[in-house]
Scaffold this motif. Sequence first.
Motif, PDB file in Angstrom:
ATOM      1  N   PHE A 112      -8.771  53.008  65.849  1.00  0.00           N
ATOM      2  CA  PHE A 112      -8.069  52.941  64.791  1.00  0.00           C
ATOM      3  C   PHE A 112      -8.557  52.599  63.590  1.00  0.00           C
ATOM      4  CE2 PHE A 112      -5.491  49.887  62.586  1.00  0.00           C
ATOM      5  CZ  PHE A 112      -4.513  50.601  62.015  1.00  0.00           C
ATOM      6  N   LEU A 113      -9.168  51.505  63.856  1.00  0.00           N
ATOM      7  CA  LEU A 113      -9.949  50.801  62.549  1.00  0.00           C
ATOM      8  C   LEU A 113     -10.888  51.765  61.748  1.00  0.00           C
ATOM      9  CD1 LEU A 113      -9.215  48.128  61.365  1.00  0.00           C
ATOM     10  CD2 LEU A 113     -11.229  47.229  62.448  1.00  0.00           C
ATOM     11  N   HIS A 114     -11.461  52.415  62.678  1.00  0.00           N
ATOM     12  CA  HIS A 114     -12.600  53.285  61.746  1.00  0.00           C
ATOM     13  C   HIS A 114     -12.034  54.676  61.150  1.00  0.00           C
ATOM     14  CE1 HIS A 114     -12.342  55.495  66.142  1.00  0.00           C
ATOM     15  NE2 HIS A 114     -11.869  56.234  65.177  1.00  0.00           N
ATOM     16  N   MET A 115     -10.828  54.794  61.287  1.00  0.00           N
ATOM     17  CA  MET A 115      -9.953  55.982  60.638  1.00  0.00           C
ATOM     18  C   MET A 115      -9.607  55.259  58.971  1.00  0.00           C
ATOM     19  SD  MET A 115     -10.012  58.604  62.649  1.00  0.00           S
ATOM     20  CE  MET A 115      -8.896  59.444  61.742  1.00  0.00           C
ATOM     21  N   LEU A 116      -9.772  54.159  58.693  1.00  0.00           N
ATOM     22  CA  LEU A 116      -9.295  53.771  57.723  1.00  0.00           C
ATOM     23  C   LEU A 116     -10.244  53.552  56.539  1.00  0.00           C
ATOM     24  CD1 LEU A 116      -7.164  50.550  58.949  1.00  0.00           C
ATOM     25  CD2 LEU A 116      -6.412  52.935  58.644  1.00  0.00           C
ATOM     26  N   MET A 117      -9.611  53.862  55.218  1.00  0.00           N
ATOM     27  CA  MET A 117     -10.596  53.569  54.002  1.00  0.00           C
ATOM     28  C   MET A 117     -10.734  52.082  53.695  1.00  0.00           C
ATOM     29  SD  MET A 117     -11.841  56.448  53.271  1.00  0.00           S
ATOM     30  CE  MET A 117     -12.322  56.148  51.764  1.00  0.00           C
ATOM     31  N   ASP A 118      -9.644  51.282  53.860  1.00  0.00           N
ATOM     32  CA  ASP A 118      -9.716  49.725  53.525  1.00  0.00           C
ATOM     33  C   ASP A 118      -9.342  48.953  54.763  1.00  0.00           C
ATOM     34  OD1 ASP A 118      -9.411  47.361  52.242  1.00  0.00           O
ATOM     35  OD2 ASP A 118      -7.927  47.969  51.061  1.00  0.00           O
ATOM     36  N   PRO A 119     -10.129  48.889  55.828  1.00  0.00           N
ATOM     37  CA  PRO A 119      -9.982  47.987  56.954  1.00  0.00           C
ATOM     38  C   PRO A 119      -9.643  46.707  56.760  1.00  0.00           C
ATOM     39  CG  PRO A 119     -12.224  48.542  56.744  1.00  0.00           C
ATOM     40  CD  PRO A 119     -11.549  49.554  56.063  1.00  0.00           C
ATOM     41  N   ARG A 120     -10.080  46.272  55.694  1.00  0.00           N
ATOM     42  CA  ARG A 120     -10.028  44.649  55.279  1.00  0.00           C
ATOM     43  C   ARG A 120      -8.416  44.512  54.998  1.00  0.00           C
ATOM     44  NH1 ARG A 120     -13.963  40.916  51.565  1.00  0.00           N
ATOM     45  NH2 ARG A 120     -14.996  41.845  53.337  1.00  0.00           N
ATOM     46  N   LYS A 165     -11.288  62.307  53.571  1.00  0.00           N
ATOM     47  CA  LYS A 165     -11.695  61.039  53.640  1.00  0.00           C
ATOM     48  C   LYS A 165     -12.793  60.768  54.802  1.00  0.00           C
ATOM     49  CE  LYS A 165      -7.145  59.470  51.673  1.00  0.00           C
ATOM     50  NZ  LYS A 165      -6.092  58.622  52.202  1.00  0.00           N
ATOM     51  N   GLU A 166     -13.599  59.935  54.336  1.00  0.00           N
ATOM     52  CA  GLU A 166     -14.624  59.391  55.446  1.00  0.00           C
ATOM     53  C   GLU A 166     -14.279  58.105  55.847  1.00  0.00           C
ATOM     54  OE1 GLU A 166     -18.990  60.861  54.662  1.00  0.00           O
ATOM     55  OE2 GLU A 166     -17.557  61.211  52.650  1.00  0.00           O
ATOM     56  N   ASN A 167     -14.554  57.304  56.853  1.00  0.00           N
ATOM     57  CA  ASN A 167     -14.386  55.898  57.190  1.00  0.00           C
ATOM     58  C   ASN A 167     -15.109  54.976  56.135  1.00  0.00           C
ATOM     59  OD1 ASN A 167     -17.013  56.292  58.516  1.00  0.00           O
ATOM     60  ND2 ASN A 167     -16.292  54.424  59.566  1.00  0.00           N
ATOM     61  N   ALA A 168     -14.618  53.792  56.071  1.00  0.00           N
ATOM     62  CA  ALA A 168     -15.006  52.790  55.045  1.00  0.00           C
ATOM     63  C   ALA A 168     -16.698  52.797  55.076  1.00  0.00           C
ATOM     64  CB  ALA A 168     -14.307  51.503  55.110  1.00  0.00           C
ATOM     65  N   TYR A 169     -17.046  52.602  56.238  1.00  0.00           N
ATOM     66  CA  TYR A 169     -18.487  52.149  56.197  1.00  0.00           C
ATOM     67  C   TYR A 169     -19.367  53.314  56.812  1.00  0.00           C
ATOM     68  CZ  TYR A 169     -16.169  47.871  55.466  1.00  0.00           C
ATOM     69  OH  TYR A 169     -15.406  46.930  54.932  1.00  0.00           O
ATOM     70  N   CYS A 170     -19.084  54.623  56.674  1.00  0.00           N
ATOM     71  CA  CYS A 170     -19.749  55.539  56.996  1.00  0.00           C
ATOM     72  C   CYS A 170     -21.312  55.583  56.270  1.00  0.00           C
ATOM     73  CB  CYS A 170     -19.292  56.977  56.941  1.00  0.00           C
ATOM     74  SG  CYS A 170     -18.950  57.553  55.153  1.00  0.00           S
ATOM     75  N   TYR A 171     -21.672  55.046  55.320  1.00  0.00           N
ATOM     76  CA  TYR A 171     -23.028  55.019  54.835  1.00  0.00           C
ATOM     77  C   TYR A 171     -23.444  53.633  54.869  1.00  0.00           C
ATOM     78  CZ  TYR A 171     -21.298  59.315  52.717  1.00  0.00           C
ATOM     79  OH  TYR A 171     -20.930  60.828  52.544  1.00  0.00           O
ATOM     80  N   HIS A 172     -22.933  52.745  55.509  1.00  0.00           N
ATOM     81  CA  HIS A 172     -23.463  51.368  55.611  1.00  0.00           C
ATOM     82  C   HIS A 172     -24.674  51.286  56.525  1.00  0.00           C
ATOM     83  CE1 HIS A 172     -23.201  46.879  55.863  1.00  0.00           C
ATOM     84  NE2 HIS A 172     -22.348  46.972  54.643  1.00  0.00           N
ATOM     85  N   GLU A 173     -25.535  50.507  56.560  1.00  0.00           N
ATOM     86  CA  GLU A 173     -26.597  50.082  57.147  1.00  0.00           C
ATOM     87  C   GLU A 173     -26.292  49.426  58.451  1.00  0.00           C
ATOM     88  OE1 GLU A 173     -30.116  48.516  55.190  1.00  0.00           O
ATOM     89  OE2 GLU A 173     -30.233  50.378  54.126  1.00  0.00           O
ATOM     90  N   ASN A 174     -25.424  48.638  58.375  1.00  0.00           N
ATOM     91  CA  ASN A 174     -24.811  47.778  59.316  1.00  0.00           C
ATOM     92  C   ASN A 174     -23.249  47.796  59.461  1.00  0.00           C
ATOM     93  OD1 ASN A 174     -24.495  45.853  61.259  1.00  0.00           O
ATOM     94  ND2 ASN A 174     -26.055  44.322  60.751  1.00  0.00           N
ATOM     95  N   PRO A 175     -22.841  48.715  60.096  1.00  0.00           N
ATOM     96  CA  PRO A 175     -21.036  48.537  59.872  1.00  0.00           C
ATOM     97  C   PRO A 175     -20.628  47.305  60.698  1.00  0.00           C
ATOM     98  CG  PRO A 175     -21.723  50.668  60.493  1.00  0.00           C
ATOM     99  CD  PRO A 175     -23.104  49.868  60.469  1.00  0.00           C
TER     100      PRO A 175
END
Length: 269
Positions: A112-120, A165-175
């Motif tokens: 679920f959480l990886h589907m969100l644009m704003d998990p926070r 939409k891609e998930n919030a941290y798809c480009y983050h080095e350390n999700p």
Amino acid sequence: MITELWTKNNTITLRTSMSHIMKYKHLLKWKNSESILEVGCGDGTNAKQVILPILPKDYKEFHISDKEPNFVKYIERNVTIPKLKVFKQDVVEDEVPKELENRFDHIFGFFFLHMLMDPRKALVNIHKMLKPGGQTFFNFFEYTPINKIMQNMAIHPKWGKYEHKENAYCYHENPLEAYTQDFIAAGFKDAIYNTEKETWEFDEGPEWENLLVSVNSVLSELPESDKEEYIRDYVEYCRSVGPTKVKTADGKWIRKFDRNMFVVVANKT
């Protein structure tokens, strides 16, 4: 369409969730007369086959929610769970209704959480809905299998006008670090973070394609007249940039996913 595809092809996600809940259920602390919520419940399969078997027999109420209306309709017709209530609203991305604040002892979210644009934002709402001393249980991808596919669809000459939409941290080095900061910012100071390496293998054929189609949120925005063509183009991208095609020792071709998943149990202290 999305509901039917997910229901028919989500066996591997169900099996993964079962594995995670069995491995980490010892971290869950139960009380008498529990109030339970599952967010992003999909077709209700996880609620019935993963969560229900581990619940104490004297639980008070079991609520599930999903923002997809067709999932809600499917659950109302097909899922029977004692003391079940289905929310026909998004309780994690919208404002939390007053009657749900400090309501639940445990809140679950699978894939679920990886589907969100704003998990926070979602975690802030989940923290509000938990009672003091309540717990969450989440499993979610580090990077989702459809990131590259959605990137390609976003620049497609015909389909790029839709928001892929891609998930919030798809480009983050350390999700995991990014998600950890979201949990902390939401108020979860006491959490256990685990990383599970998952390998999924599919026979070459429609199962894996249908699974990836079923998690594409753009489909619900398309007019019926465009859906067949869109799915055809989407599946072509799935074949080219989706799961790796490998040949087994016996000469059989399969599609293989290798992904890290996070399993998080967080407490509202």
